[in-house]
Design an enzyme around this catalytic site. Structure first.
Site, PDB file in Angstrom:
ATOM      1  N   LYS A 189       0.769  -1.194   0.076  1.00  0.00           N
ATOM      2  CA  LYS A 189      -0.050   0.111  -0.036  1.00  0.00           C
ATOM      3  C   LYS A 189       0.922   1.123   0.039  1.00  0.00           C
ATOM      4  O   LYS A 189       0.431   2.106  -0.896  1.00  0.00           O
ATOM      5  CB  LYS A 189      -1.000   0.073   0.884  1.00  0.00           C
ATOM      6  CG  LYS A 189      -0.548  -0.374   2.454  1.00  0.00           C
ATOM      7  CD  LYS A 189      -1.902  -0.397   3.319  1.00  0.00           C
ATOM      8  CE  LYS A 189      -1.635  -0.321   4.905  1.00  0.00           C
ATOM      9  NZ  LYS A 189      -0.347  -1.381   5.364  1.00  0.00           N
TER      10      LYS A 189
ATOM     11  N   ARG B 172      -8.130   1.502  10.636  1.00  0.00           N
ATOM     12  CA  ARG B 172      -7.625   0.059  11.032  1.00  0.00           C
ATOM     13  C   ARG B 172      -8.486  -0.830  11.843  1.00  0.00           C
ATOM     14  O   ARG B 172      -8.386  -2.030  12.324  1.00  0.00           O
ATOM     15  CB  ARG B 172      -6.132  -0.086  11.542  1.00  0.00           C
ATOM     16  CG  ARG B 172      -5.015  -0.093  10.531  1.00  0.00           C
ATOM     17  CD  ARG B 172      -3.972  -0.764  11.156  1.00  0.00           C
ATOM     18  NE  ARG B 172      -2.798  -1.033  10.650  1.00  0.00           N
ATOM     19  CZ  ARG B 172      -1.820  -0.416   9.934  1.00  0.00           C
ATOM     20  NH1 ARG B 172      -2.082   0.813   9.486  1.00  0.00           N
ATOM     21  NH2 ARG B 172      -0.730  -0.845   9.769  1.00  0.00           N
TER      22      ARG B 172
ATOM     23  N   ARG C  58      12.159  -6.572   3.398  1.00  0.00           N
ATOM     24  CA  ARG C  58      12.080  -5.167   3.752  1.00  0.00           C
ATOM     25  C   ARG C  58      12.865  -4.999   5.215  1.00  0.00           C
ATOM     26  O   ARG C  58      13.303  -3.928   5.199  1.00  0.00           O
ATOM     27  CB  ARG C  58      10.552  -4.654   3.830  1.00  0.00           C
ATOM     28  CG  ARG C  58      10.380  -3.282   4.086  1.00  0.00           C
ATOM     29  CD  ARG C  58       9.118  -2.486   4.215  1.00  0.00           C
ATOM     30  NE  ARG C  58       8.373  -2.967   5.222  1.00  0.00           N
ATOM     31  CZ  ARG C  58       7.034  -2.734   5.524  1.00  0.00           C
ATOM     32  NH1 ARG C  58       6.333  -2.357   4.508  1.00  0.00           N
ATOM     33  NH2 ARG C  58       6.360  -2.960   6.520  1.00  0.00           N
TER      34      ARG C  58
ATOM     35  N   ARG D  83      13.016  -0.720  10.326  1.00  0.00           N
ATOM     36  CA  ARG D  83      11.982  -0.956  11.210  1.00  0.00           C
ATOM     37  C   ARG D  83      11.934  -2.052  12.140  1.00  0.00           C
ATOM     38  O   ARG D  83      12.092  -3.261  11.910  1.00  0.00           O
ATOM     39  CB  ARG D  83      10.628  -1.060  10.362  1.00  0.00           C
ATOM     40  CG  ARG D  83      10.186  -0.100   9.365  1.00  0.00           C
ATOM     41  CD  ARG D  83       9.072  -0.046   8.567  1.00  0.00           C
ATOM     42  NE  ARG D  83       7.880  -0.500   9.326  1.00  0.00           N
ATOM     43  CZ  ARG D  83       6.713  -0.477   8.804  1.00  0.00           C
ATOM     44  NH1 ARG D  83       6.489   0.154   7.897  1.00  0.00           N
ATOM     45  NH2 ARG D  83       5.512  -0.855   9.480  1.00  0.00           N
TER      46      ARG D  83
ATOM     47  N   ARG E 118       1.354  -8.938  13.585  1.00  0.00           N
ATOM     48  CA  ARG E 118       0.656  -8.053  12.750  1.00  0.00           C
ATOM     49  C   ARG E 118      -0.382  -8.551  11.743  1.00  0.00           C
ATOM     50  O   ARG E 118      -1.634  -8.066  11.429  1.00  0.00           O
ATOM     51  CB  ARG E 118       1.441  -6.911  11.969  1.00  0.00           C
ATOM     52  CG  ARG E 118       2.385  -6.111  12.932  1.00  0.00           C
ATOM     53  CD  ARG E 118       3.660  -5.740  12.405  1.00  0.00           C
ATOM     54  NE  ARG E 118       3.480  -5.043  11.247  1.00  0.00           N
ATOM     55  CZ  ARG E 118       4.499  -4.856  10.164  1.00  0.00           C
ATOM     56  NH1 ARG E 118       5.849  -5.558  10.329  1.00  0.00           N
ATOM     57  NH2 ARG E 118       4.427  -4.186   9.226  1.00  0.00           N
TER      58      ARG E 118
END
Ligand code: AMP
Length: 191
Positions: free
Chosen positions: A14, A90, A129, A135, A146
């Site tokens: 996204k 969310r 990633r 992160r 998640r």
């Protein structure tokens, strides 16, 4: 005005697609994840509270994120082509808050674009990633959490917009250009 929500499980692309949409349709971009990471980098009180949730793969409390979003939407003013919301809402409570915020300002969400990607591919993308993003939540344990949070808390947001006839499911597998083509077709039909 074109007001769009882009959603999908972590790793669905996204962020990448939002950048392309912003460029083509000249929309203002609001990523609640980016806003929270900025607060964390600036070591604000809010950032420190958020970090406790983010590093565990949990959602930050609804009211906290709704307040942040409201402040940022207001700051855009009315002289814009539209907004793309990335990573918000969310939860159904956030969706309800967003709808009343928009109604109060005589605005409306045109469409929610839901990017669907197979679970193995999501995990693969997020692990990759994590090797470069720095992160704290791109590690296998947090990724698993998640994805679970997404299924239980965020997936119902799709039903909320489906009931409003503002839902578009997009196949999120394929090349970036292919996926962007599918999204553009939906957005063009909402112009
Ligand atoms: P993202 O960059 O969208 O994947 O967001 C990273 C993390 O920030 C999420 O795993 C949540 O902990 C937190 N977060 C971002 N947006 C929201 C939201 N709308 N509601 C609650 N938590 C959020």
């Amino acid at each position: 005005m074109l007001n769009v929500i882009i959603c999908g499980a972590p790793g669905c692309g996204k962020g990448t697609q939002s950048d392309l949409i912003v460029n083509k349709y000249q929309l203002k971009h609001l990523s609640t994840g980016d806003l929270l990471r900025k607060e964390m980098a600036d070591k604000t009180e809010l950032g420190q509270i958020a970090e406790g949730y983010i590093s565990k793969g949990q959602l930050v409390p609804d009211q906290m994120i709704i307040d942040i979003l409201a402040k940022n939407i207001e700051a855009f003013g009315n002289d814009i082509n539209g907004i793309i919301l990335d990573g918000f809402p969310r939860t159904v409570a956030q969706a309800e808050a967003l709808e009343s915020m928009m109604a109060k300002n005589n605005k409306t969400i045109n469409v929610l674009v839901d990017l669907s990607v197979e679970k193995d591919e999501l995990i693969d993308r997020l692990i990759k990633r994590g090797q470069t993003s720095g992160r704290s939540d791109d590690n296998l344990e947090t990724i698993t959490k998640r994805l679970e949070v997404y299924q239980t808390q965020t997936a119902p947001v799709s039903d909320f917009y489906r009931n409003l006839n503002k839902y578009a499911a997009i196949d999120g597998m394929g090349t970036i250009d292919e996926i962007f083509g599918r999204i553009s077709a939906v957005l063009d039909s909402n112009l």
